[in-house]
Motif scaffolding. Sequence first.
Motif, PDB file in Angstrom:
ATOM      1  N   THR A  65      19.247 -12.879  -2.046  1.00 53.46           N
ATOM      2  CA  THR A  65      19.478 -14.318  -2.244  1.00 53.46           C
ATOM      3  C   THR A  65      19.439 -15.097  -0.935  1.00 53.46           C
ATOM      4  O   THR A  65      19.575 -16.321  -0.942  1.00 53.46           O
ATOM      5  N   LEU A  66      19.249 -14.411   0.187  1.00 57.92           N
ATOM      6  CA  LEU A  66      19.218 -15.078   1.493  1.00 57.92           C
ATOM      7  C   LEU A  66      17.882 -15.793   1.707  1.00 57.92           C
ATOM      8  O   LEU A  66      16.845 -15.358   1.196  1.00 57.92           O
ATOM      9  N   ASP A  67      17.913 -16.831   2.491  1.00 57.23           N
ATOM     10  CA  ASP A  67      16.680 -17.522   2.857  1.00 57.23           C
ATOM     11  C   ASP A  67      15.788 -16.579   3.664  1.00 57.23           C
ATOM     12  O   ASP A  67      16.244 -15.958   4.634  1.00 57.23           O
ATOM     13  N   GLY A  68      14.540 -16.477   3.274  1.00 58.94           N
ATOM     14  CA  GLY A  68      13.604 -15.607   3.975  1.00 58.94           C
ATOM     15  C   GLY A  68      13.534 -14.205   3.411  1.00 58.94           C
ATOM     16  O   GLY A  68      12.723 -13.395   3.869  1.00 58.94           O
ATOM     17  N   ALA A  69      14.397 -13.891   2.421  1.00 61.27           N
ATOM     18  CA  ALA A  69      14.413 -12.536   1.862  1.00 61.27           C
ATOM     19  C   ALA A  69      13.050 -12.139   1.304  1.00 61.27           C
ATOM     20  O   ALA A  69      12.594 -11.002   1.479  1.00 61.27           O
ATOM     21  N   MET A  70      12.385 -13.084   0.626  1.00 65.20           N
ATOM     22  CA  MET A  70      11.090 -12.767   0.021  1.00 65.20           C
ATOM     23  C   MET A  70      10.043 -12.425   1.081  1.00 65.20           C
ATOM     24  O   MET A  70       9.151 -11.617   0.824  1.00 65.20           O
ATOM     25  N   MET A  71      10.159 -13.016   2.258  1.00 63.72           N
ATOM     26  CA  MET A  71       9.224 -12.682   3.329  1.00 63.72           C
ATOM     27  C   MET A  71       9.389 -11.210   3.720  1.00 63.72           C
ATOM     28  O   MET A  71       8.409 -10.493   3.944  1.00 63.72           O
ATOM     29  N   GLY A  72      10.641 -10.761   3.786  1.00 58.95           N
ATOM     30  CA  GLY A  72      10.893  -9.369   4.105  1.00 58.95           C
ATOM     31  C   GLY A  72      10.430  -8.428   3.010  1.00 58.95           C
ATOM     32  O   GLY A  72       9.832  -7.377   3.277  1.00 58.95           O
ATOM     33  N   LEU A  73      10.679  -8.810   1.753  1.00 65.03           N
ATOM     34  CA  LEU A  73      10.264  -7.965   0.633  1.00 65.03           C
ATOM     35  C   LEU A  73       8.752  -7.899   0.526  1.00 65.03           C
ATOM     36  O   LEU A  73       8.194  -6.852   0.164  1.00 65.03           O
ATOM     37  N   ASN A  74       8.083  -9.002   0.820  1.00 61.90           N
ATOM     38  CA  ASN A  74       6.619  -8.976   0.817  1.00 61.90           C
ATOM     39  C   ASN A  74       6.090  -8.018   1.879  1.00 61.90           C
ATOM     40  O   ASN A  74       5.125  -7.282   1.652  1.00 61.90           O
ATOM     41  N   ALA A  75       6.727  -8.022   3.046  1.00 58.65           N
ATOM     42  CA  ALA A  75       6.311  -7.110   4.109  1.00 58.65           C
ATOM     43  C   ALA A  75       6.532  -5.654   3.706  1.00 58.65           C
ATOM     44  O   ALA A  75       5.738  -4.765   4.049  1.00 58.65           O
ATOM     45  N   PHE A  76       7.609  -5.412   2.957  1.00 61.33           N
ATOM     46  CA  PHE A  76       7.947  -4.049   2.541  1.00 61.33           C
ATOM     47  C   PHE A  76       7.033  -3.555   1.418  1.00 61.33           C
ATOM     48  O   PHE A  76       6.561  -2.413   1.444  1.00 61.33           O
ATOM     49  N   PHE A  77       6.765  -4.414   0.423  1.00 60.14           N
ATOM     50  CA  PHE A  77       6.036  -3.981  -0.772  1.00 60.14           C
ATOM     51  C   PHE A  77       4.531  -4.259  -0.734  1.00 60.14           C
ATOM     52  O   PHE A  77       3.781  -3.669  -1.509  1.00 60.14           O
ATOM     53  N   GLU A  78       4.085  -5.167   0.129  1.00 59.40           N
ATOM     54  CA  GLU A  78       2.658  -5.503   0.135  1.00 59.40           C
ATOM     55  C   GLU A  78       1.834  -4.253   0.437  1.00 59.40           C
ATOM     56  O   GLU A  78       1.982  -3.637   1.492  1.00 59.40           O
ATOM     57  N   PRO A  79       0.954  -3.867  -0.485  1.00 60.40           N
ATOM     58  CA  PRO A  79       0.231  -2.607  -0.298  1.00 60.40           C
ATOM     59  C   PRO A  79      -0.959  -2.730   0.647  1.00 60.40           C
ATOM     60  O   PRO A  79      -1.723  -3.686   0.596  1.00 60.40           O
ATOM     61  N   ASN A  80      -1.086  -1.748   1.499  1.00 54.75           N
ATOM     62  CA  ASN A  80      -2.261  -1.612   2.352  1.00 54.75           C
ATOM     63  C   ASN A  80      -2.955  -0.317   1.923  1.00 54.75           C
ATOM     64  O   ASN A  80      -2.660   0.766   2.434  1.00 54.75           O
ATOM     65  N   PHE A  81      -3.865  -0.454   0.959  1.00 55.01           N
ATOM     66  CA  PHE A  81      -4.475   0.739   0.374  1.00 55.01           C
ATOM     67  C   PHE A  81      -5.396   1.465   1.353  1.00 55.01           C
ATOM     68  O   PHE A  81      -5.687   2.648   1.167  1.00 55.01           O
ATOM     69  N   ASP A  82      -5.845   0.774   2.392  1.00 55.40           N
ATOM     70  CA  ASP A  82      -6.649   1.450   3.407  1.00 55.40           C
ATOM     71  C   ASP A  82      -5.836   2.525   4.125  1.00 55.40           C
ATOM     72  O   ASP A  82      -6.375   3.547   4.563  1.00 55.40           O
ATOM     73  N   ALA A  83      -4.515   2.277   4.222  1.00 49.51           N
ATOM     74  CA  ALA A  83      -3.664   3.205   4.961  1.00 49.51           C
ATOM     75  C   ALA A  83      -3.608   4.578   4.303  1.00 49.51           C
ATOM     76  O   ALA A  83      -3.492   5.598   4.997  1.00 49.51           O
ATOM     77  N   ILE A  84      -3.659   4.618   2.971  1.00 53.44           N
ATOM     78  CA  ILE A  84      -3.496   5.919   2.312  1.00 53.44           C
ATOM     79  C   ILE A  84      -4.742   6.801   2.467  1.00 53.44           C
ATOM     80  O   ILE A  84      -4.728   7.954   2.032  1.00 53.44           O
ATOM     81  N   MET A  85      -5.800   6.266   3.079  1.00 48.05           N
ATOM     82  CA  MET A  85      -6.953   7.103   3.416  1.00 48.05           C
ATOM     83  C   MET A  85      -6.741   7.821   4.744  1.00 48.05           C
ATOM     84  O   MET A  85      -7.532   8.678   5.123  1.00 48.05           O
ATOM     85  N   ASP A  86      -5.656   7.471   5.427  1.00 47.96           N
ATOM     86  CA  ASP A  86      -5.331   8.082   6.713  1.00 47.96           C
ATOM     87  C   ASP A  86      -4.489   9.337   6.471  1.00 47.96           C
ATOM     88  O   ASP A  86      -3.400   9.251   5.890  1.00 47.96           O
ATOM     89  N   PRO A  87      -4.944  10.517   6.883  1.00 49.34           N
ATOM     90  CA  PRO A  87      -4.166  11.748   6.660  1.00 49.34           C
ATOM     91  C   PRO A  87      -2.753  11.689   7.237  1.00 49.34           C
ATOM     92  O   PRO A  87      -1.831  12.304   6.689  1.00 49.34           O
ATOM     93  N   SER A  88      -2.569  10.939   8.334  1.00 50.01           N
ATOM     94  CA  SER A  88      -1.243  10.867   8.956  1.00 50.01           C
ATOM     95  C   SER A  88      -0.218  10.209   8.035  1.00 50.01           C
ATOM     96  O   SER A  88       0.983  10.503   8.126  1.00 50.01           O
ATOM     97  N   VAL A  89      -0.670   9.322   7.158  1.00 48.05           N
ATOM     98  CA  VAL A  89       0.232   8.676   6.204  1.00 48.05           C
ATOM     99  C   VAL A  89       0.735   9.702   5.190  1.00 48.05           C
ATOM    100  O   VAL A  89       1.912   9.695   4.812  1.00 48.05           O
ATOM    101  N   TRP A  90      -0.138  10.583   4.747  1.00 51.62           N
ATOM    102  CA  TRP A  90       0.273  11.633   3.811  1.00 51.62           C
ATOM    103  C   TRP A  90       1.218  12.619   4.485  1.00 51.62           C
ATOM    104  O   TRP A  90       2.191  13.077   3.875  1.00 51.62           O
TER     105      TRP A  90
END
Length: 510
Positions: free
Chosen positions: A196-221
Amino acid sequence: MERSQWGTRAGFIMAAVGSAIGLGNIWRFPYVAYENGGGAFFIPYLFALLTAGIPILILEFTIGHRYRGSAPLSFFRMSGKKAEWLGWWAVLVSFVISVYYAVIIAWAMRYTIFAINQAWGEDTQAFLFGDFLQLGDVPGQTGDIVWGVFIPLVLVWAITLGILLAGVKKGIEAANRIFIPTLVVIFLIIVIRAVTLDGAMMGLNAFFEPNFDAIMDPSVWVAAYGHIFFSLSVAFAIMITYSSYLPKKSDITNNAFITGFANSSFELLAGIGVFAVLGFMAAQSGVEVSEVATAGVGLAFVVFPQIINEFPGLNGLFGVLFFLSLTLAGLTSLMSITETYVAAISEKFGTSRRKAVAFGGGLAAAISILFATQGGLYFLDLADYYINQFGVAAVGLVEVVMVVWILRKADNLKTHANGISDIQLGGWWKFSLGVITPIVLGYMMFGLLRLNVLQQHTDGEGNIIGNYEGYSDMFTLFGGVAVAAGALILGILFSLGKWHKSHAAFEEEK
């Protein structure tokens, strides 16, 4: 010798989940996910959970339940002297971890008091390293005892050992029935306020926004498997010890799935709470979330106090709740870690539980004073790095190879688990343990050995700087390498002795 039992299945699961959650998971998972693809990280994370985390949980639950002993006794009953050393190695790794882990809980306990009136002031980093820890300038030198750390450390050990003295049902289970629900309720309150804090959605977007290119990197696995492995408390001897107290008719696989998914659910909750407040701080400071996101103790003891300072109201209340949650999470883990060597000492030497707690716990508590000195943070940092990377990961790799490929016990253990479980184990379980887990852990260990043995640590500009964190060769050798190697060497030495006669009749009890 008749073993104590959990009062209920729920009591066992709460204790297992409590040992898995731990203090570190509250801040470790959010950062790992954020750095490795955000929302897309959940794909390799879930895959790792199903092909490594839960299969190893099932393995350790089954070993403990089948052989009815601590990790050393269970491996001894499984193979004789061939694998007993492996159980002792895991127990001694847990011993080392408990020694410094208790100090971090002491910090959280003290910060719970600081939070009442934000005693850390505006410069939270200077307060942590200067006013509170009184950190010395030279790594490897102890300096004086820091009484502000030492006193809560004594309290942490008094609570932990007092609970263990009460036994499994009246001590560990009873404590977890209070600690775990309290922890979940407190963290739910924190998360609800955070979103409920101001700016919370900005943090949640950073946490949940998917970068599908990253999962092609073996180091992520590899990061996903590494996190799952460490977060579930496997290869610490904990789950083997805890499951040895289960009644003979217990659903092994069901318990493992519940434990694994409950831990993951809490990690997700922690991620939401942490990044909601990081978003709030970023909005208040007018910067991107990436500039305030950090890992380790800096997040808990530097960044979060800064955030609490900026709360629009009830700063003290939410500060107390946050650090109280860290304290409770830490205590549940410390109880489980300490239980591994309490049970092992009692069974190996035939001593009473009271004597095992006094000797094992007392020795750990005495050694932990080292980390309550002015140089304690340096010793903690080095010991934590080496015992986790070359202790826990190595034990896990050797464990699955030993059980599946050398002792060839996977089929016997599968039969035992299937005989008492609703969810039947098939080829996926043995393939996960025998192929996927050794490959991933082997790759991790190769990378760590290449990085450390060849001393290829680099700074932010790619320049080689030598040992971990640039510590001196002597300090690295005795404060890190010797600690990790010592756990293995002492494990082998402990396995040379005979077991107390009260455990000689196991074969007739099968």
